[in-house]
Design an enzyme around this catalytic site. Structure first.
Site, PDB file in Angstrom:
ATOM      1  N   ALA A  35       0.831  -1.213   0.000  1.00 39.03           N
ATOM      2  CA  ALA A  35       0.000   0.000   0.000  1.00 39.03           C
ATOM      3  C   ALA A  35       0.863   1.261   0.000  1.00 39.03           C
ATOM      4  CB  ALA A  35      -0.927   0.012   1.219  1.00 39.03           C
ATOM      5  N   GLY A  36       2.168   1.097  -0.110  1.00 39.10           N
ATOM      6  CA  GLY A  36       3.076   2.254  -0.043  1.00 39.10           C
ATOM      7  C   GLY A  36       3.261   2.914  -1.399  1.00 39.10           C
ATOM      8  N   GLN A  37       4.118   3.943  -1.398  1.00 41.32           N
ATOM      9  CA  GLN A  37       4.207   4.749  -2.630  1.00 41.32           C
ATOM     10  C   GLN A  37       4.937   4.035  -3.775  1.00 41.32           C
ATOM     11  OE1 GLN A  37       6.258   8.406  -2.822  1.00 41.32           O
ATOM     12  NE2 GLN A  37       7.926   7.704  -1.511  1.00 41.32           N
ATOM     13  N   CYS A  39       4.929   0.873  -4.406  1.00 32.12           N
ATOM     14  CA  CYS A  39       4.038  -0.169  -4.928  1.00 32.12           C
ATOM     15  C   CYS A  39       2.860   0.410  -5.690  1.00 32.12           C
ATOM     16  CB  CYS A  39       3.582  -1.081  -3.798  1.00 32.12           C
ATOM     17  SG  CYS A  39       4.952  -2.112  -3.246  1.00 32.12           S
ATOM     18  N   ARG A 113      13.635   6.865   4.389  1.00 30.48           N
ATOM     19  CA  ARG A 113      14.332   7.903   5.170  1.00 30.48           C
ATOM     20  C   ARG A 113      13.704   9.273   4.901  1.00 30.48           C
ATOM     21  NH1 ARG A 113      19.949   9.743   2.243  1.00 30.48           N
ATOM     22  NH2 ARG A 113      19.337   9.223   0.111  1.00 30.48           N
ATOM     23  N   GLN A 133      10.593 -11.770   7.640  1.00 24.74           N
ATOM     24  CA  GLN A 133      10.251 -12.144   6.259  1.00 24.74           C
ATOM     25  C   GLN A 133      11.201 -13.218   5.714  1.00 24.74           C
ATOM     26  OE1 GLN A 133       9.617  -8.477   4.067  1.00 24.74           O
ATOM     27  NE2 GLN A 133       7.877  -7.939   5.362  1.00 24.74           N
ATOM     28  N   THR A 150      14.266  -4.113  -1.995  1.00 20.74           N
ATOM     29  CA  THR A 150      14.297  -2.692  -2.344  1.00 20.74           C
ATOM     30  C   THR A 150      14.291  -1.834  -1.076  1.00 20.74           C
ATOM     31  OG1 THR A 150      13.179  -3.082  -4.454  1.00 20.74           O
ATOM     32  CG2 THR A 150      12.966  -0.873  -3.536  1.00 20.74           C
ATOM     33  N   ASP A 180      20.357   3.212  -9.190  1.00 26.88           N
ATOM     34  CA  ASP A 180      21.618   3.955  -9.298  1.00 26.88           C
ATOM     35  C   ASP A 180      22.219   3.775 -10.697  1.00 26.88           C
ATOM     36  OD1 ASP A 180      21.626   4.462  -6.326  1.00 26.88           O
ATOM     37  OD2 ASP A 180      21.713   2.284  -6.353  1.00 26.88           O
ATOM     38  N   ARG A 183      20.275   5.879 -13.047  1.00 28.71           N
ATOM     39  CA  ARG A 183      20.619   7.296 -12.827  1.00 28.71           C
ATOM     40  C   ARG A 183      21.956   7.623 -13.479  1.00 28.71           C
ATOM     41  NH1 ARG A 183      18.943   7.002  -6.412  1.00 28.71           N
ATOM     42  NH2 ARG A 183      16.815   7.786  -6.659  1.00 28.71           N
ATOM     43  N   HIS A 208      24.089   0.496  -1.857  1.00 30.87           N
ATOM     44  CA  HIS A 208      23.097   1.493  -2.292  1.00 30.87           C
ATOM     45  C   HIS A 208      23.052   2.580  -1.215  1.00 30.87           C
ATOM     46  CE1 HIS A 208      19.587   3.446  -3.848  1.00 30.87           C
ATOM     47  NE2 HIS A 208      18.910   3.211  -2.741  1.00 30.87           N
TER      48      HIS A 208
HETATM   49  N1  LIG Z   1      16.769   0.482  -3.180  1.00 29.35           N
HETATM   50  C1  LIG Z   1      16.299   1.572  -3.764  1.00 29.35           C
HETATM   51  O1  LIG Z   1      16.787   1.962  -4.843  1.00 29.35           O
HETATM   52  C2  LIG Z   1      15.190   2.358  -3.160  1.00 29.35           C
HETATM   53  C3  LIG Z   1      14.663   1.998  -1.952  1.00 29.35           C
HETATM   54  N2  LIG Z   1      13.636   2.708  -1.386  1.00 29.35           N
HETATM   55  C4  LIG Z   1      13.132   2.229  -0.108  1.00 29.35           C
HETATM   56  O2  LIG Z   1      11.942   1.455  -0.315  1.00 29.35           O
HETATM   57  C5  LIG Z   1      11.192   1.427   0.905  1.00 29.35           C
HETATM   58  C6  LIG Z   1       9.728   1.700   0.614  1.00 29.35           C
HETATM   59  O3  LIG Z   1       9.566   3.023   0.130  1.00 29.35           O
HETATM   60  P1  LIG Z   1       8.118   3.670  -0.085  1.00 29.35           P
HETATM   61  O4  LIG Z   1       7.224   2.767  -0.832  1.00 29.35           O
HETATM   62  O5  LIG Z   1       8.363   5.026  -0.596  1.00 29.35           O
HETATM   63  O6  LIG Z   1       7.635   3.782   1.429  1.00 29.35           O
HETATM   64  P2  LIG Z   1       6.158   3.961   1.983  1.00 29.35           P
HETATM   65  O7  LIG Z   1       6.279   4.400   3.397  1.00 29.35           O
HETATM   66  O8  LIG Z   1       5.319   4.751   1.045  1.00 29.35           O
HETATM   67  O9  LIG Z   1       5.616   2.469   1.933  1.00 29.35           O
HETATM   68  C7  LIG Z   1       6.163   1.458   2.712  1.00 29.35           C
HETATM   69  C8  LIG Z   1       5.047   0.497   3.021  1.00 29.35           C
HETATM   70  O10 LIG Z   1       5.603  -0.608   3.700  1.00 29.35           O
HETATM   71  C9  LIG Z   1       4.651  -1.040   4.636  1.00 29.35           C
HETATM   72  N3  LIG Z   1       5.295  -1.880   5.643  1.00 29.35           N
HETATM   73  C10 LIG Z   1       5.962  -1.515   6.757  1.00 29.35           C
HETATM   74  N4  LIG Z   1       6.349  -2.588   7.446  1.00 29.35           N
HETATM   75  C11 LIG Z   1       5.940  -3.663   6.748  1.00 29.35           C
HETATM   76  C12 LIG Z   1       6.013  -5.056   6.966  1.00 29.35           C
HETATM   77  N5  LIG Z   1       6.609  -5.566   8.056  1.00 29.35           N
HETATM   78  N6  LIG Z   1       5.469  -5.877   6.053  1.00 29.35           N
HETATM   79  C13 LIG Z   1       4.859  -5.384   4.962  1.00 29.35           C
HETATM   80  N7  LIG Z   1       4.721  -4.078   4.720  1.00 29.35           N
HETATM   81  C14 LIG Z   1       5.268  -3.222   5.597  1.00 29.35           C
HETATM   82  C15 LIG Z   1       4.070   0.259   5.194  1.00 29.35           C
HETATM   83  O11 LIG Z   1       2.803   0.038   5.821  1.00 29.35           O
HETATM   84  C16 LIG Z   1       3.960   1.086   3.931  1.00 29.35           C
HETATM   85  O12 LIG Z   1       2.686   0.960   3.304  1.00 29.35           O
HETATM   86  C17 LIG Z   1      11.861   2.448   1.817  1.00 29.35           C
HETATM   87  O13 LIG Z   1      12.708   1.780   2.736  1.00 29.35           O
HETATM   88  C18 LIG Z   1      12.679   3.291   0.862  1.00 29.35           C
HETATM   89  O14 LIG Z   1      13.748   3.932   1.502  1.00 29.35           O
HETATM   90  C19 LIG Z   1      13.097   3.795  -2.007  1.00 29.35           C
HETATM   91  C20 LIG Z   1      13.588   4.202  -3.234  1.00 29.35           C
HETATM   92  C21 LIG Z   1      14.684   3.526  -3.886  1.00 29.35           C
HETATM   93  O1  LIG Z   2      17.234   7.962  -1.092  1.00 28.58           O
HETATM   94  C1  LIG Z   2      16.350   7.315  -0.527  1.00 28.58           C
HETATM   95  O2  LIG Z   2      16.152   7.291   0.684  1.00 28.58           O
HETATM   96  C2  LIG Z   2      15.470   6.464  -1.399  1.00 28.58           C
HETATM   97  C3  LIG Z   2      16.393   5.720  -2.254  1.00 28.58           C
HETATM   98  O3  LIG Z   2      16.972   4.736  -1.849  1.00 28.58           O
HETATM   99  C4  LIG Z   2      16.763   6.306  -3.543  1.00 28.58           C
HETATM  100  O4  LIG Z   2      16.058   7.183  -4.074  1.00 28.58           O
HETATM  101  O5  LIG Z   2      17.791   5.889  -4.068  1.00 28.58           O
END
Ligand SMILES: NC(=O)C1=CN([C@@H]2O[C@H](COP(=O)(O)OP(=O)(O)OC[C@H]3O[C@@H](n4cnc5c(N)ncnc54)[C@H](O)[C@@H]3O)[C@@H](O)[C@H]2O)C=CC1
Ligand SMILES: O=C([O-])CC(=O)C(=O)O
Length: 349
Positions: A35-37, A39, A113, A133, A150, A180, A183, A208
């Site tokens: 349900a997050g952004q 997804c 973050r 998990q 991710t 990355d 980008r 990352h």
């Molecule tokens: N590796 C990468 O390149 C990137 C990683 N991210 C990371 O991805 C993650 C998610 O980002 P967003 O979707 O923007 O965050 P968000 O806060 O919009 O969504 C995260 C969702 O995870 C759910 N959640 C929390 N704990 C959970 C659990 N135990 N089981 C299942 N669901 C759970 C929350 O209820 C929420 O709906 C963050 O840690 C963010 O930093 C974000 C961008 C790039």
């Molecule tokens: O920077 C963050 O916290 C989210 C992320 O991992 C990215 O955009 O690369």
């Protein structure tokens, strides 16, 4: 027939009518944080075929209990797209039920973050998610499961999940550095004024995080060496590398929220290439358990240049690492070792 319910005490499934005549068994794809952004973009890309083309799929979506209501709304929207290859959706808050029999698992759910934080600051908040998990995947996932993390800090979260899933081969746990990688390609294309698809063999090394090393010394543009074409070491060191490494922070600063659509795109591309293979004459960046290649400490989940054939990835070998690159790779690996030590001390691995 449709049954859905909120809460782990109830067995929930959402049964869909099969809309096409395909008899192929659906690939079961788990996605967490549904349900997050991220997804909100990712699920629609997967369901529309960006991941596996015309293969029938079943989505198995995990959320925490308070977010299940919002997730119901997302599933309504998936319904409203009438995607022909989406055969079934299961939602729930119990990883053991949601991960049952999954072939692919995309672990996105974790706290993002905020401005001023490094991704590593999320370790204690998010680490525990990946122990639970990992254990659940170990118990109930399909034998062929592939897991892509991710949620940040992605590399060390993948290590936590893997360490808690002793029966799943370590190489089945990856973390995302494809964002990355993309980008870096885009920044280089803008610098050289060339189409992004002309850029091949980009590499992200390490974590990352802001210590990652985007390396254009082996990249090619239209078959020519990218660093040679740039011919500007100051730009590489003082503009290109920090722009790529700190892009996530720049997006948080501009949007007030961390990157989402681009993260979803990268998640799809990583998993697609892992399953379907990388194109000839190119490679991609994947954070995978190190086998010691290029002097990267064994066992940490570090980004490497990889090619994938027949569903198996291999690190591209034999690249020359100059002293500048060596220092950069070593610094990022040192951070991964620190993170590994920290999660050991937290009892997560
Ligand atoms: N590796 C990468 O390149 C990137 C990683 N991210 C990371 O991805 C993650 C998610 O980002 P967003 O979707 O923007 O965050 P968000 O806060 O919009 O969504 C995260 C969702 O995870 C759910 N959640 C929390 N704990 C959970 C659990 N135990 N089981 C299942 N669901 C759970 C929350 O209820 C929420 O709906 C963050 O840690 C963010 O930093 C974000 C961008 C790039
Ligand atoms: O920077 C963050 O916290 C989210 C992320 O991992 C990215 O955009 O690369």
């Amino acid at each position: 027939m449709r049954r859905w319910a909120i809460g782990s005490e109830v067995d929930i499934t959402v049964e869909r009518k099969v809309r096409t005549m395909s008899t192929e068994a659906p690939v079961k794809i788990a996605v967490t944080g549904a349900a997050g952004q991220i997804c909100y973009s990712l699920l629609f890309r997967i369901a529309s075929g960006s991941l596996l083309g015309d293969r029938p799929i079943e989505l198995r979506l995990l959320e925490i209990t308070p977010a299940l209501k919002a997730l119901e709304g997302v599933v309504m929207e998936l319904d409203d797209c009438a995607f022909p290859n989406l055969k079934n959706v299961v939602i729930g808050d119990d990883p053991k039920k949601v991960f049952d029999g999954v072939n692919l698992a995309m672990l996105v759910g974790a706290m993002p973050r905020k401005a001023g934080m490094e991704r590593g600051d999320l370790l204690s908040a998010n680490g525990a998610i990946f122990t639970a998990q990992g254990k659940a995947l170990n118990e109930v996932a399909a034998d062929d499961v592939r897991v892509l993390v991710t949620g940040n800090p992605a590399n060390t979260n993948a290590l936590i999940a893997s360490s808690n899933a002793p029966d799943i081969p370590k190489e089945r746990f990856n973390a995302l550095t494809r964002l990355d990688h993309n980008r870096a390609k885009s920044q280089l294309a803008q610098k050289l004024g060339c189409p992004v698809e002309e850029i091949k063999k980009m590499t992200i090394w390490g974590n990352h995080s802001s210590t990652q090393y985007p390396d254009i010394f082996h990249a090619e543009v239209g078959g020519k060496n990218a660093a040679g074409l740039v011919n500007d070491e100051a730009w590489i060191e003082s503009t290109f590398i920090p722009t790529v490494a700190k892009r996530g922070a720049a997006i948080i600063e501009a949007r007030g929220l961390s990157s989402a659509a681009s993260a979803a795109n990268a998640t799809v591309e990583h998993m697609r290439d892992w399953v379907l293979g990388t194109p000839d004459g190119d490679w991609v960046s994947m954070a995978i358990p190190s086998d010691g290649s290029y002097g990267v400490a064994e066992g940490v989940i570090s980004s490497f240049p990889c090619v994938v054939k027949n569903g198996k990835y291999e690190i591209v070998q034999g690249l020359e690492i100059d002293p500048f690159s060596r220092t950069k790779i070593d610094a990022s690996v040192a951070e991964l070792l620190d993170e590994r030590k920290a999660v050991k001390e937290l009892g997560l691995i």
